[in-house]
Design an enzyme around this catalytic site. Structure first.
Site, PDB file in Angstrom:
ATOM      1  N   SER A 225       0.858  -1.192   0.000  1.00  7.86           N
ATOM      2  CA  SER A 225       0.000   0.000   0.000  1.00  7.86           C
ATOM      3  C   SER A 225       0.888   1.233   0.000  1.00  7.86           C
ATOM      4  O   SER A 225       2.058   1.172   0.430  1.00  7.86           O
ATOM      5  CB  SER A 225      -0.857  -0.015   1.271  1.00  7.86           C
ATOM      6  OG  SER A 225      -1.428   1.246   1.511  1.00  7.86           O
TER       7      SER A 225
ATOM      8  N   TYR B  47      -1.201  -0.568  10.515  1.00  4.87           N
ATOM      9  CA  TYR B  47      -1.505  -0.937   9.123  1.00  4.87           C
ATOM     10  C   TYR B  47      -0.327  -0.550   8.226  1.00  4.87           C
ATOM     11  O   TYR B  47       0.162  -1.370   7.438  1.00  4.87           O
ATOM     12  CB  TYR B  47      -2.797  -0.265   8.641  1.00  4.87           C
ATOM     13  CG  TYR B  47      -3.101  -0.588   7.192  1.00  4.87           C
ATOM     14  CD1 TYR B  47      -3.461  -1.876   6.814  1.00  4.87           C
ATOM     15  CD2 TYR B  47      -2.991   0.381   6.200  1.00  4.87           C
ATOM     16  CE1 TYR B  47      -3.708  -2.194   5.472  1.00  4.87           C
ATOM     17  CE2 TYR B  47      -3.239   0.086   4.868  1.00  4.87           C
ATOM     18  CZ  TYR B  47      -3.594  -1.204   4.509  1.00  4.87           C
ATOM     19  OH  TYR B  47      -3.830  -1.529   3.189  1.00  4.87           O
TER      20      TYR B  47
HETATM   21  N1  LIG Z   1      -8.747  -0.564  -0.850  1.00  3.62           N
HETATM   22  C1  LIG Z   1      -7.668   0.166  -0.743  1.00  3.62           C
HETATM   23  O1  LIG Z   1      -7.734   1.407  -0.749  1.00  3.62           O
HETATM   24  C2  LIG Z   1      -6.317  -0.513  -0.646  1.00  3.62           C
HETATM   25  C3  LIG Z   1      -5.190   0.304  -0.834  1.00  3.62           C
HETATM   26  C4  LIG Z   1      -3.933  -0.279  -0.731  1.00  3.62           C
HETATM   27  C5  LIG Z   1      -3.802  -1.616  -0.456  1.00  3.62           C
HETATM   28  N2  LIG Z   1      -4.922  -2.392  -0.265  1.00  3.62           N
HETATM   29  C6  LIG Z   1      -4.707  -3.801   0.053  1.00  3.62           C
HETATM   30  O2  LIG Z   1      -5.336  -4.591  -0.926  1.00  3.62           O
HETATM   31  C7  LIG Z   1      -5.695  -5.856  -0.367  1.00  3.62           C
HETATM   32  C8  LIG Z   1      -7.150  -6.168  -0.721  1.00  3.62           C
HETATM   33  O3  LIG Z   1      -7.974  -5.213  -0.099  1.00  3.62           O
HETATM   34  P1  LIG Z   1      -9.396  -4.730  -0.683  1.00  3.62           P
HETATM   35  O4  LIG Z   1      -9.315  -3.270  -0.810  1.00  3.62           O
HETATM   36  O5  LIG Z   1      -9.782  -5.539  -1.848  1.00  3.62           O
HETATM   37  O6  LIG Z   1     -10.327  -5.035   0.607  1.00  3.62           O
HETATM   38  P2  LIG Z   1     -11.657  -5.912   0.792  1.00  3.62           P
HETATM   39  O7  LIG Z   1     -12.651  -5.586  -0.278  1.00  3.62           O
HETATM   40  O8  LIG Z   1     -12.056  -5.710   2.206  1.00  3.62           O
HETATM   41  O9  LIG Z   1     -11.141  -7.423   0.568  1.00  3.62           O
HETATM   42  C9  LIG Z   1     -10.272  -8.010   1.502  1.00  3.62           C
HETATM   43  C10 LIG Z   1     -10.151  -9.500   1.241  1.00  3.62           C
HETATM   44  O10 LIG Z   1      -9.239 -10.051   2.211  1.00  3.62           O
HETATM   45  C11 LIG Z   1      -9.825 -11.231   2.739  1.00  3.62           C
HETATM   46  N3  LIG Z   1      -9.392 -11.510   4.108  1.00  3.62           N
HETATM   47  C12 LIG Z   1      -9.311 -10.656   5.152  1.00  3.62           C
HETATM   48  N4  LIG Z   1      -8.944 -11.321   6.259  1.00  3.62           N
HETATM   49  C13 LIG Z   1      -8.804 -12.637   5.914  1.00  3.62           C
HETATM   50  C14 LIG Z   1      -8.478 -13.826   6.603  1.00  3.62           C
HETATM   51  N5  LIG Z   1      -8.195 -13.807   7.917  1.00  3.62           N
HETATM   52  N6  LIG Z   1      -8.432 -14.992   5.923  1.00  3.62           N
HETATM   53  C15 LIG Z   1      -8.702 -15.033   4.594  1.00  3.62           C
HETATM   54  N7  LIG Z   1      -9.018 -13.931   3.874  1.00  3.62           N
HETATM   55  C16 LIG Z   1      -9.084 -12.747   4.536  1.00  3.62           C
HETATM   56  C17 LIG Z   1     -11.338 -10.969   2.698  1.00  3.62           C
HETATM   57  O11 LIG Z   1     -12.024 -12.221   2.629  1.00  3.62           O
HETATM   58  P3  LIG Z   1     -12.950 -12.847   3.788  1.00  3.62           P
HETATM   59  O12 LIG Z   1     -13.360 -11.726   4.681  1.00  3.62           O
HETATM   60  O13 LIG Z   1     -14.085 -13.501   3.049  1.00  3.62           O
HETATM   61  O14 LIG Z   1     -12.061 -13.836   4.446  1.00  3.62           O
HETATM   62  C18 LIG Z   1     -11.476 -10.219   1.373  1.00  3.62           C
HETATM   63  O15 LIG Z   1     -11.614 -11.143   0.321  1.00  3.62           O
HETATM   64  C19 LIG Z   1      -5.419  -5.759   1.134  1.00  3.62           C
HETATM   65  O16 LIG Z   1      -4.172  -6.390   1.421  1.00  3.62           O
HETATM   66  C20 LIG Z   1      -5.319  -4.261   1.369  1.00  3.62           C
HETATM   67  O17 LIG Z   1      -4.501  -3.953   2.469  1.00  3.62           O
HETATM   68  C21 LIG Z   1      -6.181  -1.863  -0.356  1.00  3.62           C
END
Ligand SMILES: NC(=O)c1ccc[n+]([C@@H]2O[C@H](COP(=O)([O-])OP(=O)(O)OC[C@H]3O[C@@H](n4cnc5c(N)ncnc54)[C@H](OP(=O)(O)O)[C@@H]3O)[C@@H](O)[C@H]2O)c1
Length: 248
Positions: A134, A147
């Site tokens: 990130s 985070y």
């Molecule tokens: N959105 C942003 O602005 C952003 C920016 C930079 C980086 N990121 C990174 O991108 C990645 C994806 O995030 P997103 O934005 O797509 O968020 P999201 O829509 O909340 O999706 C997060 C995913 O992670 C899974 N997850 C969380 N805890 C878990 C666990 N204990 N076991 C298995 N799966 C788990 C969730 O699945 P379940 O809950 O079904 O298990 C879900 O599929 C993350 O690493 C986040 O830090 C996001």
């Protein structure tokens, strides 16, 4: 046909990445905790997407799921370490230690464990690893504390893997997005839909598909090319300055 394993495929970037890879002809192992969502995702791809529901923090469950992969999905060529979360928006002194532990367990410990488990296969197949870090890894902001620390780990771990895997042909990349509209903010705020809507309103954030397209692009570059680290932001997002606490 190449096979990818994507963690966190039940929502946001992970789900979009499964669609992008499967749409481009890859076989995909889609993982996450919510089995119903994985099944719905796989249904559109006619057997090319295999689902495995487990909590990445549970090393035994992760190992068992990988051991149980059907023959045609066992040879993983690409690991997309995407599962992750932020919890809480408060400054460190007001944050919950339990939230901090959950972030470290998910974003760091689980990512390291599944990487360790799949490294022999990835080396054997001269595969690749794409880690979701990130902008929080590089730019501190109030409330980002643990985070940001976990994502800095992911970014540096990526570079360390590059060094260790020198000569193996395995590629390793870190993607560092800014604001992407997903369920991320809903999770971060404990399910506060209004806070999530307010954050993204009028901001033209990146979409999960933007990041999935980046994953696919990195994964399909010629084998002599490695993206070490790639930072992306929506045009609407940039940097804030330092802050100064003044006396009186
Ligand atoms: N959105 C942003 O602005 C952003 C920016 C930079 C980086 N990121 C990174 O991108 C990645 C994806 O995030 P997103 O934005 O797509 O968020 P999201 O829509 O909340 O999706 C997060 C995913 O992670 C899974 N997850 C969380 N805890 C878990 C666990 N204990 N076991 C298995 N799966 C788990 C969730 O699945 P379940 O809950 O079904 O298990 C879900 O599929 C993350 O690493 C986040 O830090 C996001």
């Amino acid at each position: 046909m190449k096979t990818a394993l994507v963690t966190g495929a039940t929502a946001g970037i992970g789900a979009a990445t499964v669609r992008a890879l499967a749409g481009a002809g890859w076989q995909v192992v889609a993982t996450g905790r919510r089995a119903d969502r994985l099944e719905a995702l796989a249904a559109a791809f006619d057997g090319r997407v295999h689902t495995a529901a487990f909590d990445v923090r549970d090393a035994d469950a992760t190992g068992a799921a990988i051991e149980a992969l059907p023959e045609g999905f066992r040879g993983i060529d690409l690991l997309v370490n995407n599962a992750g979360l932020a919890l809480g928006t408060k400054p460190a002194q007001e944050s919950s230690l339990a939230d901090w532990r959950t972030m470290i367990d998910t974003n760091v410990t689980a990512l390291v464990a599944i990487t360790h488990r799949l490294l022999p296969t990835l080396i054997e197949r001269k595969g690749g690893i794409i880690n979701l870090s990130s902008v929080a890894a590089t730019y501190p902001y109030t409330g980002g504390n643990v985070y940001g620390g976990t994502k800095a780990f992911v970014k540096q771990f990526t570079l360390g893997l590059r060094s260790d895997l020198h000569g193996t042909g395995v590629r390793v990349a870190s993607i560092e997005p800014g604001m992407v509209e997903t369920e991320f903010t809903l999770v971060r705020t404990g399910g506060n839909q209004q806070a999530s809507d307010t954050l993204y309103a009028g901001a033209e954030p990146m979409t999960a598909e933007d990041i999935a397209a980046t994953v696919l692009w990195i994964a399909t570059l010629p084998p002599h090319l490695n993206i070490n680290s790639l930072e992306l932001m929506p045009v609407s997002q940039s940097f804030a300055g330092f802050q100064v606490a003044r006396k009186g």
